[in-house]
Design a protein around this motif. Structure first.
Motif, PDB file in Angstrom:
ATOM      1  N   GLU A 124       3.747  15.946   1.936  1.00 34.27           N
ATOM      2  CA  GLU A 124       5.396  15.488   1.991  1.00 34.27           C
ATOM      3  C   GLU A 124       6.072  14.179   2.139  1.00 34.27           C
ATOM      4  O   GLU A 124       7.129  13.786   2.262  1.00 34.27           O
ATOM      5  CB  GLU A 124       5.095  15.654   3.836  1.00 34.27           C
ATOM      6  N   LEU A 125       5.077  13.275   1.493  1.00 34.57           N
ATOM      7  CA  LEU A 125       5.691  12.130   1.232  1.00 34.57           C
ATOM      8  C   LEU A 125       6.014  11.165  -0.054  1.00 34.57           C
ATOM      9  O   LEU A 125       5.740  11.754  -0.790  1.00 34.57           O
ATOM     10  CB  LEU A 125       4.907  10.891   2.082  1.00 34.57           C
ATOM     11  N   THR A 126       6.857  10.516  -0.388  1.00 30.55           N
ATOM     12  CA  THR A 126       6.794   9.910  -1.907  1.00 30.55           C
ATOM     13  C   THR A 126       6.036   8.467  -1.635  1.00 30.55           C
ATOM     14  O   THR A 126       5.569   7.703  -0.762  1.00 30.55           O
ATOM     15  CB  THR A 126       8.014   9.037  -1.439  1.00 30.55           C
ATOM     16  N   VAL A 127       4.717   8.844  -2.882  1.00 26.17           N
ATOM     17  CA  VAL A 127       4.105   8.226  -3.189  1.00 26.17           C
ATOM     18  C   VAL A 127       4.309   7.456  -4.744  1.00 26.17           C
ATOM     19  O   VAL A 127       4.514   8.148  -5.294  1.00 26.17           O
ATOM     20  CB  VAL A 127       2.810   8.649  -2.581  1.00 26.17           C
ATOM     21  N   THR A 128       4.103   5.215  -4.882  1.00 25.69           N
ATOM     22  CA  THR A 128       4.406   5.887  -6.128  1.00 25.69           C
ATOM     23  C   THR A 128       2.958   5.544  -6.328  1.00 25.69           C
ATOM     24  O   THR A 128       1.809   5.607  -5.295  1.00 25.69           O
ATOM     25  CB  THR A 128       5.254   4.142  -6.236  1.00 25.69           C
ATOM     26  N   ASP A 129       2.739   4.593  -8.023  1.00 25.88           N
ATOM     27  CA  ASP A 129       1.584   3.933  -8.337  1.00 25.88           C
ATOM     28  C   ASP A 129       2.542   2.698  -8.325  1.00 25.88           C
ATOM     29  O   ASP A 129       2.985   2.082  -7.973  1.00 25.88           O
ATOM     30  CB  ASP A 129       2.325   4.790  -9.606  1.00 25.88           C
ATOM     31  N   GLY A 130       0.945   2.031  -8.380  1.00 25.15           N
ATOM     32  CA  GLY A 130       1.132   0.633  -7.967  1.00 25.15           C
ATOM     33  C   GLY A 130      -0.668  -0.310  -8.126  1.00 25.15           C
ATOM     34  O   GLY A 130      -0.856   0.464  -8.847  1.00 25.15           O
ATOM     35  N   CYS A 131       0.035  -1.243  -8.297  1.00 24.45           N
ATOM     36  CA  CYS A 131      -1.019  -2.803  -8.956  1.00 24.45           C
ATOM     37  C   CYS A 131      -0.591  -4.078  -8.548  1.00 24.45           C
ATOM     38  O   CYS A 131      -0.204  -4.354  -8.361  1.00 24.45           O
ATOM     39  CB  CYS A 131      -1.802  -2.284 -10.352  1.00 24.45           C
ATOM     40  N   ILE A 132      -1.420  -4.650  -8.583  1.00 20.32           N
ATOM     41  CA  ILE A 132      -1.390  -6.097  -8.482  1.00 20.32           C
ATOM     42  C   ILE A 132      -1.990  -7.028  -8.754  1.00 20.32           C
ATOM     43  O   ILE A 132      -3.311  -6.638  -8.803  1.00 20.32           O
ATOM     44  CB  ILE A 132      -1.826  -6.488  -6.352  1.00 20.32           C
ATOM     45  N   TYR A 133      -2.392  -8.000  -9.643  1.00 19.37           N
ATOM     46  CA  TYR A 133      -2.861  -9.423 -10.153  1.00 19.37           C
ATOM     47  C   TYR A 133      -2.754 -10.518  -8.850  1.00 19.37           C
ATOM     48  O   TYR A 133      -1.892 -11.173  -8.494  1.00 19.37           O
ATOM     49  CB  TYR A 133      -1.541  -9.557 -11.017  1.00 19.37           C
ATOM     50  N   ILE A 134      -3.835 -10.649  -8.780  1.00 19.31           N
ATOM     51  CA  ILE A 134      -4.305 -11.982  -7.966  1.00 19.31           C
ATOM     52  C   ILE A 134      -5.900 -11.893  -7.778  1.00 19.31           C
ATOM     53  O   ILE A 134      -6.193 -11.370  -7.720  1.00 19.31           O
ATOM     54  CB  ILE A 134      -3.273 -11.787  -6.381  1.00 19.31           C
ATOM     55  N   ALA A 135      -6.339 -12.957  -7.426  1.00 14.17           N
ATOM     56  CA  ALA A 135      -7.610 -13.103  -7.526  1.00 14.17           C
ATOM     57  C   ALA A 135      -7.890 -14.318  -5.943  1.00 14.17           C
ATOM     58  O   ALA A 135      -7.553 -14.671  -5.928  1.00 14.17           O
ATOM     59  CB  ALA A 135      -7.513 -14.197  -8.552  1.00 14.17           C
ATOM     60  N   SER A 136      -8.066 -13.234  -5.139  1.00 11.48           N
ATOM     61  CA  SER A 136      -8.017 -13.397  -3.770  1.00 11.48           C
ATOM     62  C   SER A 136      -9.873 -12.899  -3.268  1.00 11.48           C
ATOM     63  O   SER A 136      -9.232 -11.676  -3.488  1.00 11.48           O
ATOM     64  CB  SER A 136      -6.589 -13.087  -3.066  1.00 11.48           C
ATOM     65  N   GLU A 137     -10.383 -13.653  -2.540  1.00 13.08           N
ATOM     66  CA  GLU A 137     -11.272 -12.090  -1.704  1.00 13.08           C
ATOM     67  C   GLU A 137     -11.409 -13.018  -0.298  1.00 13.08           C
ATOM     68  O   GLU A 137     -11.306 -14.229   0.625  1.00 13.08           O
ATOM     69  CB  GLU A 137     -12.638 -12.825  -2.073  1.00 13.08           C
ATOM     70  N   ILE A 138     -12.382 -12.571   0.990  1.00 16.50           N
ATOM     71  CA  ILE A 138     -12.217 -12.837   2.216  1.00 16.50           C
ATOM     72  C   ILE A 138     -13.085 -13.941   2.181  1.00 16.50           C
ATOM     73  O   ILE A 138     -14.560 -13.344   1.976  1.00 16.50           O
ATOM     74  CB  ILE A 138     -12.545 -11.701   2.738  1.00 16.50           C
ATOM     75  N   LYS A 139     -12.934 -15.013   2.378  1.00 15.02           N
ATOM     76  CA  LYS A 139     -13.770 -16.259   2.424  1.00 15.02           C
ATOM     77  C   LYS A 139     -14.943 -15.851   3.052  1.00 15.02           C
ATOM     78  O   LYS A 139     -15.860 -16.206   3.326  1.00 15.02           O
ATOM     79  CB  LYS A 139     -13.458 -17.980   1.969  1.00 15.02           C
ATOM     80  N   GLN A 140     -13.860 -16.061   4.483  1.00 13.45           N
ATOM     81  CA  GLN A 140     -14.783 -15.619   5.752  1.00 13.45           C
ATOM     82  C   GLN A 140     -13.592 -14.678   6.788  1.00 13.45           C
ATOM     83  O   GLN A 140     -12.423 -14.969   6.298  1.00 13.45           O
ATOM     84  CB  GLN A 140     -15.330 -16.664   6.485  1.00 13.45           C
ATOM     85  N   PRO A 141     -14.752 -14.553   8.011  1.00  9.57           N
ATOM     86  CA  PRO A 141     -13.431 -13.705   8.931  1.00  9.57           C
ATOM     87  C   PRO A 141     -12.307 -14.657   9.625  1.00  9.57           C
ATOM     88  O   PRO A 141     -12.152 -15.868   9.119  1.00  9.57           O
ATOM     89  CB  PRO A 141     -14.560 -13.514  10.191  1.00  9.57           C
ATOM     90  N   GLY A 142     -10.793 -14.366   8.696  1.00  9.26           N
ATOM     91  CA  GLY A 142      -9.752 -14.803   9.298  1.00  9.26           C
ATOM     92  C   GLY A 142      -9.177 -15.659   8.093  1.00  9.26           C
ATOM     93  O   GLY A 142      -8.312 -16.628   8.168  1.00  9.26           O
ATOM     94  N   CYS A 143     -10.215 -15.433   7.222  1.00  4.43           N
ATOM     95  CA  CYS A 143      -9.580 -16.931   5.816  1.00  4.43           C
ATOM     96  C   CYS A 143     -10.093 -16.502   4.564  1.00  4.43           C
ATOM     97  O   CYS A 143     -11.157 -14.948   4.330  1.00  4.43           O
ATOM     98  CB  CYS A 143     -10.982 -18.086   6.204  1.00  4.43           C
TER      99      CYS A 143
END
Length: 314
Positions: A124-143
């Motif tokens: 019922e919705l429009t769904v695209t394809d996609g991807c992301i280029y980034i080097a990121s992670e959760i270091k600690q909660p909220g950070c």
């Protein structure tokens, strides 16, 4: 434009951080200690240029659903799905509860073909394809810890999208493109999104497979040697598969991916590898085992993928 981002980890959290700083209307869907920390102290992003904090709107799925039920005007225009592949199915009921008739869903996962799979679950919705280029992670909660300056979002409609959906959706996707650019994120609104998402997969899947199989970081794949050659062989097998799927990758995709590998921090690892090492659920099925299954489906030999899949428990 109202943005809702499902998943406030390395990808979704960074996306929400940048859009929020740019003054966009963003709500992050998070949970647990990470959500508590964002609510109490805002979302903190640590980069090579310093650390920055922003008050960020964040809530649980249940809270957002209640908000939409109370006021249909709270339906998001855009839903970015930034969860791990194994959590994708869990997002479907929530998306159904909160999306409006014109909401567009943009999945940004490592696993190839996610958009098409999600579209089948949300016809019922429009769904695209996609991807992301980034080097990121959760270091600690909220950070969040973001390594390097690369931040690129690729998204677009698949070739099988009907003309009516394309006519309605493209102006909205153009607005997304503009908002991402305003936020300092490089947007690529692709007219060949199947190829462009497969191109990213052709790097992240081999890197994750080698890293997890041999418990090594990028430093083991950067110099000439057997592990670099294993990485090359995996990229070549994805290239052969792409040809069979009639979504051909660049002929020099091995050289392209080696350049990406050599530009990584020596300590860089794939999130799949980190999850496996911690004994957590991982994306190994979508990043490694699925390639072997596709090889069987398209009758493309996958000897090195097969070997590493067996090593990882396929």
């Amino acid at each position: 434009m109202k943005y809702m981002i499902i998943g406030a980890g390395g990808t979704g959290g960074a996306l929400g951080f940048y859009l929020t700083v740019a003054g966009k209307d963003v709500t992050l869907i998070a949970r647990g200690a990470h959500l508590d920390a964002i609510r109490e102290n805002g979302l903190f992003l640590e980069t090579g240029h310093g650390g920055f904090s922003v008050p960020a709107e964040a809530c649980t799925m249940e809270e957002y659903s209640a908000r939409v039920e109370k006021d249909a005007g709270e339906c998001p225009d855009i839903i970015f799905v930034c969860v791990k592949g194994y959590s994708l199915d869990e997002t479907v009921p929530f998306i159904r509860q909160t999306a409006g008739p014109n909401t567009i869903v943009i999945p940004l996962l490592n696993i190839y073909g996610t958009g098409k799979r999600l579209q089948a679950l949300l016809p019922e919705l429009t769904v695209t394809d996609g991807c992301i280029y980034i080097a990121s992670e959760i270091k600690q909660p909220g950070c969040l810890l973001m390594s390097g300056d690369i931040f690129r979002v690729v998204f677009g409609l698949r070739k099988d999208t009907d003309s009516r959906t394309r006519t309605v959706s493209m102006p909205v996707l153009k607005l997304v493109e503009a908002d991402l650019s305003d936020a300092g994120i490089l947007p690529i609104l692709s007219d060949q999104v199947e190829r462009d998402t497969l191109r990213k997969f052709s790097f992240v899947s081999p890197m994750a497979a080698v890293g997890a199989s041999y418990d090594v970081s990028a430093s083991a794949m950067q110099p000439d040697g057997p592990l670099r050659q294993t990485f090359i062989s995996l990229v070549e097998e994805v290239k052969a598969l792409s040809d069979a799927m009639e979504i051909p990758l660049p002929e020099d995709i091995v050289s392209i991916n080696l350049k990406i590998m050599d530009d990584l921090a020596p300590t860089a690892t794939a999130s799949m590898q980190r999850d496996i090492k911690k004994g957590h659920q991982s994306e190994v099925d979508g990043l490694v085992y699925e390639v072997v299954r596709l090889g069987n489906q398209y009758q493309v030999p996958m000897p090195v993928y097969g070997e590493l899949a067996d090593k990882l428990g396929f």
